[in-house]
Design a protein around this motif. Structure first.
Motif, PDB file in Angstrom:
ATOM      1  N   GLN A  92       0.851  -1.196   0.250  1.00 36.01           N
ATOM      2  CA  GLN A  92      -0.179  -0.150  -0.080  1.00 36.01           C
ATOM      3  C   GLN A  92       0.483   1.391   0.119  1.00 36.01           C
ATOM      4  OE1 GLN A  92      -3.250   0.249   3.338  1.00 36.01           O
ATOM      5  NE2 GLN A  92      -3.447  -2.195   2.441  1.00 36.01           N
ATOM      6  N   ALA A  93       2.235   1.862   0.536  1.00 34.90           N
ATOM      7  CA  ALA A  93       3.015   2.695   1.091  1.00 34.90           C
ATOM      8  C   ALA A  93       3.773   3.037  -0.978  1.00 34.90           C
ATOM      9  CB  ALA A  93       3.836   2.228   2.197  1.00 34.90           C
ATOM     10  N   LEU A  94       4.038   1.408  -0.968  1.00 36.34           N
ATOM     11  CA  LEU A  94       4.663   1.680  -2.856  1.00 36.34           C
ATOM     12  C   LEU A  94       3.926   1.569  -3.568  1.00 36.34           C
ATOM     13  CD1 LEU A  94       6.933  -1.506  -2.304  1.00 36.34           C
ATOM     14  CD2 LEU A  94       7.929   0.379  -2.531  1.00 36.34           C
ATOM     15  N   ALA A  95       2.466   1.657  -3.309  1.00 35.37           N
ATOM     16  CA  ALA A  95       1.215   1.857  -4.620  1.00 35.37           C
ATOM     17  C   ALA A  95       1.605   3.881  -4.368  1.00 35.37           C
ATOM     18  CB  ALA A  95      -0.042   0.967  -4.281  1.00 35.37           C
ATOM     19  N   THR A  96       1.053   4.345  -3.157  1.00 40.52           N
ATOM     20  CA  THR A  96       1.121   6.057  -2.644  1.00 40.52           C
ATOM     21  C   THR A  96       2.063   6.335  -3.560  1.00 40.52           C
ATOM     22  OG1 THR A  96      -0.540   5.479  -0.677  1.00 40.52           O
ATOM     23  CG2 THR A  96       0.350   7.495  -1.300  1.00 40.52           C
ATOM     24  N   SER A  97       3.098   6.603  -2.861  1.00 37.32           N
ATOM     25  CA  SER A  97       4.520   7.168  -3.280  1.00 37.32           C
ATOM     26  C   SER A  97       4.607   6.227  -4.562  1.00 37.32           C
ATOM     27  CB  SER A  97       5.626   6.033  -2.098  1.00 37.32           C
ATOM     28  OG  SER A  97       5.956   4.950  -2.768  1.00 37.32           O
ATOM     29  N   ASN A  98       4.212   5.529  -5.710  1.00 36.39           N
ATOM     30  CA  ASN A  98       4.972   5.319  -6.649  1.00 36.39           C
ATOM     31  C   ASN A  98       3.943   6.221  -7.496  1.00 36.39           C
ATOM     32  OD1 ASN A  98       6.683   3.129  -5.961  1.00 36.39           O
ATOM     33  ND2 ASN A  98       4.849   1.296  -6.553  1.00 36.39           N
ATOM     34  N   LEU A  99       2.798   6.600  -7.525  1.00 39.97           N
ATOM     35  CA  LEU A  99       2.002   7.109  -8.132  1.00 39.97           C
ATOM     36  C   LEU A  99       1.946   8.666  -7.257  1.00 39.97           C
ATOM     37  CD1 LEU A  99      -0.382   7.560 -10.102  1.00 39.97           C
ATOM     38  CD2 LEU A  99      -2.022   7.489  -8.338  1.00 39.97           C
ATOM     39  N   GLY A 100       2.674   8.842  -5.889  1.00 38.06           N
ATOM     40  CA  GLY A 100       2.742  10.285  -5.313  1.00 38.06           C
ATOM     41  C   GLY A 100       1.336  11.699  -5.288  1.00 38.06           C
ATOM     42  N   ALA A 101       0.711  10.054  -4.827  1.00 40.64           N
ATOM     43  CA  ALA A 101      -0.585  10.609  -3.828  1.00 40.64           C
ATOM     44  C   ALA A 101      -0.199  11.197  -2.695  1.00 40.64           C
ATOM     45  CB  ALA A 101      -1.448  10.119  -3.893  1.00 40.64           C
ATOM     46  N   ALA A 102      -0.790  12.158  -1.938  1.00 35.86           N
ATOM     47  CA  ALA A 102      -0.749  12.736  -0.800  1.00 35.86           C
ATOM     48  C   ALA A 102      -1.589  11.814   0.866  1.00 35.86           C
ATOM     49  CB  ALA A 102      -0.802  13.913  -0.911  1.00 35.86           C
ATOM     50  N   ARG A 103      -2.972  11.530   0.035  1.00 36.64           N
ATOM     51  CA  ARG A 103      -3.386  10.444   1.769  1.00 36.64           C
ATOM     52  C   ARG A 103      -4.403   9.982   0.734  1.00 36.64           C
ATOM     53  NH1 ARG A 103      -5.276  15.838   4.906  1.00 36.64           N
ATOM     54  NH2 ARG A 103      -7.685  15.241   4.148  1.00 36.64           N
ATOM     55  N   PRO A 104      -4.028   8.876   0.481  1.00 38.27           N
ATOM     56  CA  PRO A 104      -5.352   7.689  -0.347  1.00 38.27           C
ATOM     57  C   PRO A 104      -6.908   8.000   0.510  1.00 38.27           C
ATOM     58  CG  PRO A 104      -3.899   6.426   1.208  1.00 38.27           C
ATOM     59  CD  PRO A 104      -2.499   7.883   1.265  1.00 38.27           C
TER      60      PRO A 104
END
Length: 174
Positions: A92-104
């Motif tokens: 989950q952390a990788l998906a968030t950081s790979n996209l550059g999303a601030a808050r999922p």
């Protein structure tokens, strides 16, 4: 004459949208995956070694694109039962950081047949890329036994109906 252009353009756009080919949903079960998934296109299979939860695992991925949206299902087998929750959180952390999303946006997720886990979830992510392009992603993270899964829908705009159909089509037979 101009007052007719907007309604005519709107009608033409609606007609073209209605003529767009629908997604061709089909049930698919890759050999050795342990999961049945519904894809809107025929997926290709890829694999590579990745580091997850302080171990290197072989990650398998089924992926296809329909229009401007990519649908993917990844899975990997872990050796240690104590690493399943950690790995789901790391994915989950990788998906968030790979996209550059601030808050999922996190919502509970349950795939029929999955092993219950507090880190099983579905995330909705959105981010603006360096080139100014907006990207959306929805991803579900779950496990069955020692196998962890990540199902992903990614595109400039992820249609809610397509994402819901994709995630609803996931099941883990006994």
């Amino acid at each position: 004459m101009d007052r007719f252009r907007l309604p005519l353009a709107t009608a033409l756009a609606a007609t073209l949208w209605a003529c767009a080919p629908p997604l061709d949903w089909r049930e698919f079960q890759a050999e050795g995956s342990g999961i049945v998934a519904t894809f809107p296109c025929k997926p290709d299979r890829h694999s590579r070694s990745v580091a997850l939860a302080a171990q290197t695992v072989r990650m398998e991925m089924l992926v296809c694109s329909a229009g401007d949206v990519t649908f993917a299902l990844s899975f990997a087998d872990l050796a240690d039962p104590g690493q399943v929750s950690v790995t789901l959180a790391e994915l989950q952390a990788l998906a968030t950081s790979n996209l550059g999303a601030a808050r999922p946006e996190r919502v509970e997720s349950a795939v029929p047949g999955m092993t219950p886990n507090p880190n099983a979830a579905r995330l909705r992510l959105e981010a603006t890329q360096a080139n100014g392009t907006s990207m959306q992603e929805q991803a579900a993270f779950f496990a069955k036994g020692l196998r962890v899964y990540q199902a992903t829908v990614l595109g400039k705009k992820v249609p809610a109906e397509a994402a819901d159909t994709f995630f609803a089509g996931l099941r883990l037979p006994s």
